[in-house]
Design a protein around this motif. Structure first.
Motif, PDB file in Angstrom:
ATOM      1  N   PRO A 109      -2.620   4.466   0.710  1.00 53.95           N
ATOM      2  CA  PRO A 109      -2.487   4.357   2.172  1.00 53.95           C
ATOM      3  C   PRO A 109      -1.359   3.420   2.599  1.00 53.95           C
ATOM      4  N   TYR A 110      -1.065   2.402   1.795  1.00 65.71           N
ATOM      5  CA  TYR A 110       0.006   1.465   2.135  1.00 65.71           C
ATOM      6  C   TYR A 110       1.370   2.157   2.051  1.00 65.71           C
ATOM      7  N   LEU A 111       1.547   2.995   1.048  1.00 61.93           N
ATOM      8  CA  LEU A 111       2.808   3.726   0.896  1.00 61.93           C
ATOM      9  C   LEU A 111       2.972   4.762   2.002  1.00 61.93           C
ATOM     10  N   ALA A 112       1.877   5.430   2.354  1.00 64.37           N
ATOM     11  CA  ALA A 112       1.929   6.411   3.443  1.00 64.37           C
ATOM     12  C   ALA A 112       2.284   5.725   4.758  1.00 64.37           C
ATOM     13  N   ASP A 113       1.729   4.542   4.971  1.00 60.80           N
ATOM     14  CA  ASP A 113       2.011   3.805   6.205  1.00 60.80           C
ATOM     15  C   ASP A 113       3.453   3.315   6.233  1.00 60.80           C
ATOM     16  N   LEU A 114       3.959   2.854   5.074  1.00 64.05           N
ATOM     17  CA  LEU A 114       5.358   2.408   5.002  1.00 64.05           C
ATOM     18  C   LEU A 114       6.297   3.541   5.366  1.00 64.05           C
ATOM     19  N   GLN A 115       6.020   4.732   4.861  1.00 64.22           N
ATOM     20  CA  GLN A 115       6.876   5.874   5.147  1.00 64.22           C
ATOM     21  C   GLN A 115       6.923   6.175   6.639  1.00 64.22           C
ATOM     22  N   SER A 189      -2.360  -5.357  -0.380  1.00 62.86           N
ATOM     23  CA  SER A 189      -2.425  -5.194   1.075  1.00 62.86           C
ATOM     24  C   SER A 189      -1.156  -4.530   1.592  1.00 62.86           C
ATOM     25  N   GLN A 190      -1.222  -4.057   2.829  1.00 62.80           N
ATOM     26  CA  GLN A 190      -0.035  -3.501   3.475  1.00 62.80           C
ATOM     27  C   GLN A 190       1.020  -4.579   3.674  1.00 62.80           C
ATOM     28  N   GLN A 191       0.578  -5.771   3.988  1.00 61.90           N
ATOM     29  CA  GLN A 191       1.500  -6.881   4.222  1.00 61.90           C
ATOM     30  C   GLN A 191       2.315  -7.193   2.966  1.00 61.90           C
ATOM     31  N   GLU A 192       1.682  -7.127   1.800  1.00 61.34           N
ATOM     32  CA  GLU A 192       2.397  -7.414   0.558  1.00 61.34           C
ATOM     33  C   GLU A 192       3.531  -6.413   0.326  1.00 61.34           C
ATOM     34  N   LEU A 193       3.250  -5.134   0.531  1.00 59.53           N
ATOM     35  CA  LEU A 193       4.280  -4.104   0.360  1.00 59.53           C
ATOM     36  C   LEU A 193       5.386  -4.256   1.392  1.00 59.53           C
ATOM     37  N   ASP A 194       5.008  -4.411   2.642  1.00 61.06           N
ATOM     38  CA  ASP A 194       6.009  -4.536   3.713  1.00 61.06           C
ATOM     39  C   ASP A 194       6.914  -5.748   3.487  1.00 61.06           C
ATOM     40  N   GLN A 195       6.333  -6.848   3.036  1.00 58.90           N
ATOM     41  CA  GLN A 195       7.112  -8.061   2.828  1.00 58.90           C
ATOM     42  C   GLN A 195       8.107  -7.898   1.683  1.00 58.90           C
ATOM     43  N   LEU A 196       7.714  -7.186   0.647  1.00 57.88           N
ATOM     44  CA  LEU A 196       8.639  -6.940  -0.458  1.00 57.88           C
ATOM     45  C   LEU A 196       9.818  -6.073  -0.016  1.00 57.88           C
TER      46      LEU A 196
END
Length: 205
Positions: A109-115, A189-196
């Protein structure tokens, strides 16, 4: 007399050899056409549901860059041509996954949200890794709404260059094609992916 007795068995053996060769040829054809096969692909995948995935785009041939992606080519899980990783440029996030991998399902879900959020600012590509069930992989990508192209690495070509112990793994590639960071394991978390993405690729939205 001896020669006359030998002739019939010789004929039978010759006929038997022809039959065996014909059967072996038939098995080879069946293997090539096995359901869910994901070999070299220059047009479209024959896996059920593959047309629901985002097609893999054609890429411009480029020389490999220092500290860049490995010079390997992988077939498309959906429709589209094979993709040579060394041709890719960023900002790009490459996620290595498999449908049998629980942590991959956890972070999807984190990758889908990033996209959805990053849009055209960041490209995403998935690599279905060491996965024996192409049909289940397609189903997973569709259900998880992973709306970006996916490649197939059934032969684990990326294992050594990416130092893959097992999925998931996420690589970050900058605009010049340099591999700037690899995250091993699932995102918490979503925050971890977004921050990277912000820290390693310099992309904000």
């Amino acid at each position: 007399m001896t020669q006359r007795r030998l002739r019939p068995p010789v004929r039978r053996y010759a006929v038997l050899a022809v039959v065996v060769l014909a059967l072996l040829a038939g098995c080879g054809d069946q293997k090539a056409a096995a359901p869910g096969a994901t070999g070299g692909n220059t047009g479209g995948s024959k896996v059920a549901g593959a047309d629901k995935l985002v097609a893999c785009p054609s890429t411009k041939s480029r020389p490999p860059v220092t500290n860049g992606l490995p010079d390997i080519s992988l077939p498309c899980l959906g429709n589209g041509p094979d993709t040579r990783l060394a041709d890719l440029r960023g900002p790009l996030v490459i996620n290595v996954w498999a449908q049998w991998c629980p942590p991959c399902r956890q972070e999807s879900p984190y990758l889908a949200d990033l996209q959805k959020k990053a849009g055209a600012k960041v490209k995403l590509i998935g690599i279905d890794y060491d996965d024996p069930r192409a049909d289940e992989a397609v189903k997973f990508a569709v259900e998880q709404k992973l709306d970006y192209p996916h490649l197939v690495d059934q032969d684990k070509q990326a294992r050594v260059p990416f130092k893959i112990g097992g999925p998931p793994l996420t690589a970050f590639v900058d605009k010049d094609g340099a591999l700037v960071h690899i995250h091993y394991g699932a995102f918490s978390s979503q925050q971890e992916l977004d921050q990277l993405v912000k820290d390693k690729l310099g992309v904000t939205w």
